[in-house]
Design an enzyme around this catalytic site. Structure first.
Site: not given
Length: 241
Positions: A9-10, A96, A165, A171, A225
């Site tokens: 997932n960019w 998301h 997630e 992150g 990610g």
């Protein structure tokens, strides 16, 4: 038989030029990757057309990061499922936590997006997960079961991927212990009528922890990610042992 699916997932990274440069390097690093592993790149909308041409004939599948539930209309800034399938997109991330947190997605709109994706031949990667405060309050199971109940209304579970997630691990560098991720994913599977749905783990996945994650019996892949932005790192993840 559950399929292994590793998706990058960019998010809001990579111009078209940067995306094509990535693909060129990445392709050369996955020539010997196990054929049974599905590789997906979920890129920004502006990259998808050029990437589709570049990836034609390759084993890499193209994914989008969102889809609107209407076929067409006065929805400024939105993209429909028909627009995505036309340019060769196969997967789309739906629900998301960043979409839920920053852009007002609810379980109801997530459900509409999942249904729209399936209607136009896209495979939705449905994201579910709990926040830090919910986990600390011991509500992980309740939150996720409620999300699934609402998100999966009328959904065809034969054309679905789910990503667990934990929001507190995205992150942050904090990875959910692989055994705990396995436990929660087992709970997710218990809620499904189709027990062969591929369920990924997402949350600070990197080359250093992918082997341990993929050893777990319930985990069928990863939604990656930051580590998917570097072709060498993402290739290492795809080529986990």
């Amino acid at each position: 038989m559950r399929k292994i699916i590793i998706a990058g997932n960019w998010k809001m990274y990579k111009t078209q030029a940067e995306a094509l440069e990535f693909v060129q390097v990445f392709k050369s690093k996955i020539e010997d990757t196990d054929e049974s592993r599905e590789i997906v790149l979920c890129a920004p909308f502006t990259d998808l057309g050029a990437m589709s041409k570049n990836l034609h004939g390759s084993r890499i599948k193209l994914g989008a990061q969102n889809v609107h539930w209407e076929e067409a209309g006065a929805y400024t800034g939105e993209i429909s499922g028909a627009m995505l399938t036309e340019i060769g997109v196969s997967y789309v991330i739906v629900g998301h936590s960043e979409r839920r947190q920053y852009f007002g997605d609810t379980d109801e709109t997530v459900n509409l997006r999942v249904l729209a994706a399936q209607k136009y031949g896209l495979i939705p990667i449905l994201c579910v997960g709990e926040s830090k405060s919910q986990r600390d309050a011991g509500e992980t199971e309740k939150i996720i079961i409620n999300q699934l109940k609402r998100d999966l209304v009328d959904v065809d579970q034969n054309k679905l991927v789910i990503a667990y997630e934990p929001i507190w691990a995205i992150g942050t560098g904090d990875t959910c212990e692989s055994s705990e991720a396995n436990r929660v994913i087992g709970i997710i599977r218990e809620q499904l009528t189709n027990k062969n749905v591929s369920i990924q783990y997402g949350g600070s996945v990197k080359p250093g922890n992918i082997d341990e994650i993929m050893k777990q019996s319930e985990i069928d892949g990863a939604l990656v990610g930051g580590a998917s932005l570097n072709p060498a790192d993402f290739a290492q993840i795809v080529n986990y042992k």
